[in-house]
Structures are given as C-alpha cells and as structure tokens.
Design an enzyme around this catalytic site. Structure first.
Site, PDB file in Angstrom:
ATOM      1  N   GLU A  23     -12.603  12.611  -1.019  1.00 33.09           N
ATOM      2  CA  GLU A  23     -11.544  13.007  -0.091  1.00 33.09           C
ATOM      3  C   GLU A  23     -11.983  14.165   0.796  1.00 33.09           C
ATOM      4  O   GLU A  23     -12.682  15.075   0.362  1.00 33.09           O
ATOM      5  CB  GLU A  23     -10.276  13.407  -0.852  1.00 33.09           C
ATOM      6  CG  GLU A  23      -9.886  12.502  -2.003  1.00 33.09           C
ATOM      7  CD  GLU A  23      -9.666  11.053  -1.614  1.00 33.09           C
ATOM      8  OE1 GLU A  23      -9.521  10.760  -0.411  1.00 33.09           O
ATOM      9  OE2 GLU A  23      -9.645  10.204  -2.517  1.00 33.09           O
ATOM     10  N   GLU A  79      -0.092   2.664  -0.930  1.00 32.47           N
ATOM     11  CA  GLU A  79      -1.089   3.278  -1.808  1.00 32.47           C
ATOM     12  C   GLU A  79      -0.554   4.641  -2.232  1.00 32.47           C
ATOM     13  O   GLU A  79      -0.264   5.489  -1.388  1.00 32.47           O
ATOM     14  CB  GLU A  79      -2.433   3.445  -1.098  1.00 32.47           C
ATOM     15  CG  GLU A  79      -3.142   2.130  -0.831  1.00 32.47           C
ATOM     16  CD  GLU A  79      -4.506   2.332  -0.193  1.00 32.47           C
ATOM     17  OE1 GLU A  79      -4.970   3.493  -0.087  1.00 32.47           O
ATOM     18  OE2 GLU A  79      -5.116   1.328   0.217  1.00 32.47           O
TER      19      GLU A  79
END
Length: 272
Positions: A60, A49
């Site tokens: 995040e 990824e």
C-alpha cells in the site's frame, strides 16, 4: 452460485464493465463503514472490496497505509470487519463483498475458523496480497470447503507459465496490478498498460479488473475501454478523509466520486 459469478454474468449480459471500490474497514471511524458500503452500492459499485487493517501493509501507498493506521487506532480487527459485513448483509444480500488484506491476521485467526465465519457473515472471497497462488494450496483447500473465493493478483510481469497456474486455482476474476510500486501510484501510461493488459487477458480464463493508479472518472473510462473493469481505492479514501477532516459529509463525497466514475465508464461501456 457465488455472488461474484452472478454479478459477472449480469455485467456481461448487460455489456457493462465492473466498478469495484476499496475502503478500509473502520476508517475514518468504525460507525461509518457500513453506511459507506451502502452509499458506494447506491453510487454504482458492482463489487465491494473491504480492507482488513494490518500494521505492515507492504503493497500500500501512503494513503491506504494511513487509512489502516486510523482503523487500527480504533482497534479494528478481523472480528470487527466480519461484523461489518454482517450488518451490511441485513439490507443488501446481493452485492459481492471481497475481504482484502494480508495473511498474518487471518493466520492468527485460524484459516478454517476465518473462512467459516467470513461465509457466515456474508463475504464472498478474499484478496490476500502477500499470498501467491503457488503458496496458497492449504488456504485454497479451506476456502473451497467453505465456498469462499480466492481472487489472485497478476501484473505486466506475470509469465505465461504463472498465468496458467493462476488459471487453475483462481475464482471469479483476477486483480490486474497496472503499475509497479504501491497503491495510489502515479502516472498510468495507457498505451503501455493496454498492450500489457491484453497480453495477460489473452492468457486468462477469467475477467481481469485493473487496479492501482486509477484516480479520476476520465482515467477510469480510458481503462474501461479495453479492460473488464476497474478498481479504485486510494482516490476514494482521499475523498473520504478529506471530507471528514473538513467536517463535510464523507458519504456524499465518496458517492459523488464513484457516481462520476460509474457514469464515465457506462458512457464508453455501451459502445464496446
């Protein structure tokens, strides 16, 4: 056949669990990214990824937020990320690469152009954190035209009705978000995670890979006992940046962590 499907078939045939590391393109500096990608494959990654830097990464935690800030300080944008994939593909034509990020940079790039360029570069799919499948019809049609897979998120709170919708639109596998909150969150509660995961697994036509909160080889192995695979991001980025700031080798540090996770997962995977 898409590289993702080929990899999943191979893992199933060998009774192995998927291990997928996440890194942010351009962090801690752009010249390292392609070498990192190769190092992670050597260390046991099945799928990579690669994060597209974005200034407002809402899902995040602080570790990946800072990674994106460092990448943006080097002016890393979509074209740069795609060029990194191209460089990687010069010597690795098999490992799937998933571009992970947020819709805004891709929208600015242009959906059709992005999909065309991503596939030409050698990317296999995307995970767009802020694009739920219910709102992805236009993007999905463009992705399908170019052969780019859409990897969607699901979580403990995903309803049966929504899982049914995701089943109709997803490709490859699903990213199972193990925790409420942001990436790098603490305190995985394994019995609860297992019960919730198995509920979603029973509703899914695709493999479910667990991400968020996996920090150690022991934790990765515990999750892999019941899951189809694990995704590690923040813990890996911590290793990379700590080594870099200490003037040590980020390739060695990241490789050591991922190798230990691979070994721990394989030790239990052969018994499942």
């Amino acid at each position: 056949m898409n590289r993702i499907d080929k990899t999943l078939e191979k893992l199933k045939a060998n009774r192995k669990k998927m291990l997928s590391p996440y890194i942010t393109a351009g962090d801690p500096y752009p010249e390292l990214t392609v070498s990192l990608m190769h190092q992670l494959v050597k260390s046991g990654a099945d799928v990579l990824e690669l994060g597209i830097p974005f200034s407002d990464p809402m899902a995040e935690g602080p570790v990946i937020q800072r990674a994106m800030e460092r990448a943006l300080a080097h002016s890393i944008h979509c074209d740069d990320v795609l060029n990194m994939v191209r460089q990687f593909r010069k010597t690795d034509t098999e490992t799937p690469v998933i571009l992970m990020g947020y819709l805004n940079p891709i929208e600015q790039y242009g959906y059709d152009l992005f999909a065309q360029q991503a596939v030409e570069a050698g990317a296999d799919g995307t995970i767009l954190v802020d694009l739920p499948p219910e709102e992805a019809d236009g993007v999905s049609r463009v992705w399908q035209k170019h052969g780019l897979y859409s990897i969607y998120l699901c979580s403990p709170t995903t309803s049966a009705e929504r899982m049914n919708f995701i089943n109709q639109h997803a490709n490859g596998y699903l990213y199972y978000v193990s925790l409420k909150g942001v990436t790098g969150s603490d305190a995985l509660k394994l019995p609860e995670l297992k019960a919730q995961y198995l509920q979603r697994k029973a509703q899914s036509k695709l493999p479910l890979m667990v991400g968020f909160g996996i920090k150690t080889p022991e934790m990765a192995a515990q999750v892999a006992e019941f899951a189809d695979g694990v995704i590690v991001g923040a813990a890996l980025i911590n290793e990379i940046i700590e080594a870099y700031e200490a003037k040590k080798d980020p390739l060695q540090a990241s490789g050591a962590l991922l190798s230990s996770m691979r070994q721990a997962i394989d030790n239990i995977g052969s018994m499942v």
